[in-house]
Design a protein around this motif. Sequence first.
Motif, PDB file in Angstrom:
ATOM      1  N   MET A   1      76.195  64.310  44.515  1.00 60.84           N
ATOM      2  CA  MET A   1      77.478  63.395  44.129  1.00 60.84           C
ATOM      3  C   MET A   1      78.853  63.992  44.115  1.00 60.84           C
ATOM      4  N   GLY A   2      78.813  65.482  43.535  1.00 63.18           N
ATOM      5  CA  GLY A   2      79.749  66.046  43.382  1.00 63.18           C
ATOM      6  C   GLY A   2      80.414  66.451  44.961  1.00 63.18           C
ATOM      7  N   LEU A   3      79.631  66.823  45.934  1.00 67.39           N
ATOM      8  CA  LEU A   3      80.182  67.008  47.170  1.00 67.39           C
ATOM      9  C   LEU A   3      80.904  66.009  47.794  1.00 67.39           C
ATOM     10  N   ILE A   4      80.033  64.784  47.819  1.00 65.16           N
ATOM     11  CA  ILE A   4      80.392  63.532  48.329  1.00 65.16           C
ATOM     12  C   ILE A   4      81.843  63.151  47.759  1.00 65.16           C
ATOM     13  N   SER A   5      82.045  63.345  46.661  1.00 66.55           N
ATOM     14  CA  SER A   5      83.284  62.980  45.889  1.00 66.55           C
ATOM     15  C   SER A   5      84.529  63.791  46.154  1.00 66.55           C
ATOM     16  N   LEU A   6      84.097  65.145  46.603  1.00 64.39           N
ATOM     17  CA  LEU A   6      85.048  65.978  46.881  1.00 64.39           C
ATOM     18  C   LEU A   6      85.471  65.576  48.443  1.00 64.39           C
ATOM     19  N   LEU A   7      84.318  65.400  49.294  1.00 60.93           N
ATOM     20  CA  LEU A   7      84.847  65.122  50.403  1.00 60.93           C
ATOM     21  C   LEU A   7      85.764  64.001  50.614  1.00 60.93           C
ATOM     22  N   TRP A   8      85.265  63.000  49.944  1.00 60.86           N
ATOM     23  CA  TRP A   8      85.990  61.615  49.765  1.00 60.86           C
ATOM     24  C   TRP A   8      87.351  61.797  49.539  1.00 60.86           C
ATOM     25  N   GLY A   9      87.651  62.625  48.373  1.00 62.86           N
ATOM     26  CA  GLY A   9      88.953  63.208  47.826  1.00 62.86           C
ATOM     27  C   GLY A   9      89.787  63.590  49.209  1.00 62.86           C
ATOM     28  N   VAL A  10      89.201  64.489  49.859  1.00 54.65           N
ATOM     29  CA  VAL A  10      89.867  65.313  51.036  1.00 54.65           C
ATOM     30  C   VAL A  10      90.256  64.362  52.008  1.00 54.65           C
ATOM     31  N   VAL A  11      89.465  63.424  52.192  1.00 55.68           N
ATOM     32  CA  VAL A  11      89.825  62.226  53.353  1.00 55.68           C
ATOM     33  C   VAL A  11      90.732  61.539  52.791  1.00 55.68           C
ATOM     34  N   ALA A  12      90.880  60.831  51.458  1.00 57.40           N
ATOM     35  CA  ALA A  12      91.972  60.224  50.795  1.00 57.40           C
ATOM     36  C   ALA A  12      93.179  60.928  50.920  1.00 57.40           C
TER      37      ALA A  12
ATOM     38  N   GLN B   1      77.266  73.124  34.047  1.00 58.73           N
ATOM     39  CA  GLN B   1      77.509  74.077  34.890  1.00 58.73           C
ATOM     40  C   GLN B   1      77.845  73.736  36.475  1.00 58.73           C
ATOM     41  N   ASN B   2      77.283  72.311  36.830  1.00 62.12           N
ATOM     42  CA  ASN B   2      77.281  72.024  38.203  1.00 62.12           C
ATOM     43  C   ASN B   2      78.354  70.727  38.302  1.00 62.12           C
ATOM     44  N   ARG B   3      79.428  70.801  37.451  1.00 61.53           N
ATOM     45  CA  ARG B   3      80.281  69.530  37.695  1.00 61.53           C
ATOM     46  C   ARG B   3      81.566  70.020  38.228  1.00 61.53           C
ATOM     47  N   GLY B   4      81.890  70.976  38.806  1.00 61.13           N
ATOM     48  CA  GLY B   4      83.121  71.449  39.352  1.00 61.13           C
ATOM     49  C   GLY B   4      83.509  70.678  40.578  1.00 61.13           C
ATOM     50  N   ARG B   5      82.566  70.448  41.574  1.00 61.54           N
ATOM     51  CA  ARG B   5      83.102  69.731  42.613  1.00 61.54           C
ATOM     52  C   ARG B   5      83.426  68.185  42.478  1.00 61.54           C
ATOM     53  N   ALA B   6      82.536  67.649  41.373  1.00 65.94           N
ATOM     54  CA  ALA B   6      82.818  66.353  40.870  1.00 65.94           C
ATOM     55  C   ALA B   6      83.911  66.016  40.235  1.00 65.94           C
ATOM     56  N   LYS B   7      84.375  66.983  39.428  1.00 65.54           N
ATOM     57  CA  LYS B   7      85.823  67.088  38.623  1.00 65.54           C
ATOM     58  C   LYS B   7      86.734  67.348  39.749  1.00 65.54           C
ATOM     59  N   ALA B   8      86.610  67.909  40.668  1.00 65.01           N
ATOM     60  CA  ALA B   8      87.695  68.546  41.694  1.00 65.01           C
ATOM     61  C   ALA B   8      87.967  66.841  42.287  1.00 65.01           C
ATOM     62  N   GLY B   9      86.749  66.221  42.635  1.00 70.51           N
ATOM     63  CA  GLY B   9      86.976  64.988  43.787  1.00 70.51           C
ATOM     64  C   GLY B   9      87.463  64.120  42.597  1.00 70.51           C
ATOM     65  N   LEU B  10      87.352  64.031  41.339  1.00 69.18           N
ATOM     66  CA  LEU B  10      88.106  62.985  40.438  1.00 69.18           C
ATOM     67  C   LEU B  10      89.691  63.148  40.516  1.00 69.18           C
ATOM     68  N   VAL B  11      89.709  64.407  40.314  1.00 70.12           N
ATOM     69  CA  VAL B  11      91.451  64.890  40.363  1.00 70.12           C
ATOM     70  C   VAL B  11      91.980  64.468  41.751  1.00 70.12           C
ATOM     71  N   LEU B  12      91.347  64.604  42.572  1.00 68.63           N
ATOM     72  CA  LEU B  12      91.727  64.533  44.192  1.00 68.63           C
ATOM     73  C   LEU B  12      92.140  62.647  44.408  1.00 68.63           C
ATOM     74  N   ASN B  13      90.999  62.334  44.006  1.00 71.41           N
ATOM     75  CA  ASN B  13      91.189  60.652  43.941  1.00 71.41           C
ATOM     76  C   ASN B  13      92.099  60.195  43.074  1.00 71.41           C
ATOM     77  N   GLY B  14      92.246  60.716  41.750  1.00 71.85           N
ATOM     78  CA  GLY B  14      93.332  60.028  41.107  1.00 71.85           C
ATOM     79  C   GLY B  14      94.512  60.404  41.373  1.00 71.85           C
ATOM     80  N   ILE B  15      94.984  61.644  42.014  1.00 73.26           N
ATOM     81  CA  ILE B  15      96.215  62.024  42.688  1.00 73.26           C
ATOM     82  C   ILE B  15      96.731  60.751  43.792  1.00 73.26           C
TER      83      ILE B  15
END
Length: 82
Positions: free
Chosen positions: A1-12, A52-66
């Motif tokens: 889920m974290g990788l998907i949200s990170l990639l989704w944020g990059v596309v956004a 420990q594994n929430r880094g990608r999901a947090k980054a995706g949340l920040v990108l999408n929030g921005i």
Amino acid sequence: MGLISLLWGVVAMILMVIALIPLLGWGNWFLIPFAAVGAVIAAIGIALTREQNRGRAKAGLVLNGIVIIVGIVRLGLGGGIV
């Protein structure tokens, strides 16, 4: 889920940069819901993974929030009404 949200944020983010071009501000009307879905995916990823594994999901949340914030500000300035 974290990788998907990170990639989704990059596309956004890429789509957000395109929507900043004059006369393309109408793209924010589609970009805000797109980023909101990415933020929901990131929130689910944060909720379902270990600490420990929430880094990608947090980054995706920040990108999408921005992207959501910039899109709302852009529409508020009248950039989406063309």
